[in-house]
Design a protein around this motif. Structure first.
Motif: not given
Ligand SMILES: Cc1ncc(COP(=O)(O)O)c(C=O)c1O
Length: 329
Positions: A1-16, A22-33
């Motif tokens: 968790m700390r590593e991810l926080i330190d990675a400077d990811i913004p808390p929300d928006g398309p890069h949050g 959501e993008r990772r789950m889409t790819a993992l489960l092979g669905t459209e969304a």
């Protein structure tokens, strides 16, 4: 968790974290969304509501011991005016014949994989394919209660997209096998996801500051998802030791997932009393909740093997069961 926080990811928006998840789950489960929800309870109600409105039908089929039927104060009925048709025997899995016998037109059918309250049982792959194909062939949607899809996959050993493709909507949990803090994802096609966004807002699920839940889930995907086959193997080893010993009984034998039940030859009150004594004596909490049985002198509890349980050898678990039974006398 700390590593991810330190990675400077913004808390929300398309890069949050929520969008990343959501993008990772889409790819993992092979669905459209894939859409984040604060709880599985809300995600499943939304999926069923959409299936029902689209088809103009109010009924859905589900196992009599499904989470929707037993643990949610019938939110599907009270909030959405839906009706559950319990299908099959409450102590066994739904069968194709059980589903085929449902007379009324269904909006959807729900598969809880694994069926938690009967010891984490799973239908065979061919049976599952036959059931979902039959239900979809009758114009109903197939919905997966995949709170433990991660665990179920260790049994089917098929890629996640192949399992998800059997269903119109797939709910997965972020805090069971992934051991996050809470939250859920609903994976589906883009049209259904767009409708689900509206319902999520309506039900108050469009929460701000969901990023900690998403971060914890991303961490679980990285670190725990690859561990689940080992958790399953350990569950099988514990269950085998319990059954060879014979003082209690592990069900199913062998477990299909990291989750199984242990049946005790004592009543629920005696088991609760003994568990409190065991906790005081050893500091070990053997179970969270005891389940009563039709026989008042028997009861059972659920074992869900995660990282904590990996620290106990099968023989140690057998020893703890003996300690429990000793305290019950
Ligand atoms: C099989 C199953 N479905 C649905 C849910 C609901 O999930 P949530 O607690 O996120 O509402 C649970 C939670 O325990 C569950 O075990």
């Amino acid at each position: 968790m700390r590593e991810l926080i330190d990675a400077d990811i913004p808390p929300d928006g398309p890069h949050g974290p929520v969008a990343i998840l959501e993008r990772r789950m889409t790819a993992l489960l092979g669905t459209e969304a894939a859409l984040f929800f604060p709880s599985g309870t809300m995600a499943q109600q939304v999926a069923l509501r959409i299936h029902a409105d689209r088809r103009g039908r109010r009924a859905f089929a589900a196992h009599p011991q499904s989470h929707l039927e037993v643990w949610e104060h019938h939110g599907y009925a009270v909030v959405h005016g839906l009706r559950c048709c319990p299908v099959g025997d409450r102590h066994r899995l739904m069968t194709l014949a059980d589903l085929a016998a449902v007379g009324e037109p269904l909006a959807a059918a729900v598969w809880e994989l694994p069926q938690r309250d009967i010891g984490g049982l799973l239908p065979g792959w061919d049976e599952l394919v036959a059931q979902t194909t039959t239900v979809r062939g009758r114009g109903a949607a197939a919905h997966l209660d995949g709170a433990r899809l991660w665990e179920a996959q260790t049994y089917y050993r098929r890629p996640f997209p192949e399992i998800a493709a059997l269903f119109d909507t797939v709910y997965v949990s972020l805090y069971k096998g992934l051991q996050g803090t809470g939250g859920a994802v609903l994976a589906t096609d883009t049209v259904t996801a767009a409708e689900a966004v509206v319902w999520r807002r309506r039900l108050g699920g469009d929460v701000h500051d969901a990023w900690p839940m998403a971060l914890a889930a991303l961490h679980g995907l990285d670190t725990l998802l690859p561990r689940l086959p080992a958790h399953r193997d350990h569950a099988i080893a514990i269950a085998a030791a319990v059954n060879v010993d014979g003082a209690a009984r592990a069900v199913p034998d062998p477990p299909q997932t990291p989750l199984f039940h242990i049946h005790l030859p004592i009543g629920p009150a005696a088991a609760e009393h003994a568990a409190a004594a065991l906790l005081a004596e050893s500091g070990v909490e053997l179970f969270g909740r005891i389940r009563s049985a039709p026989d008042p002198d028997r009861c059972s509890f659920e074992v869900s093997v995660g990282e904590n349980a990996m620290a106990f050898t099968p023989d140690e678990v057998v020893g703890l069961i003996h300690d429990l039974l000793r305290h019950s006398r």
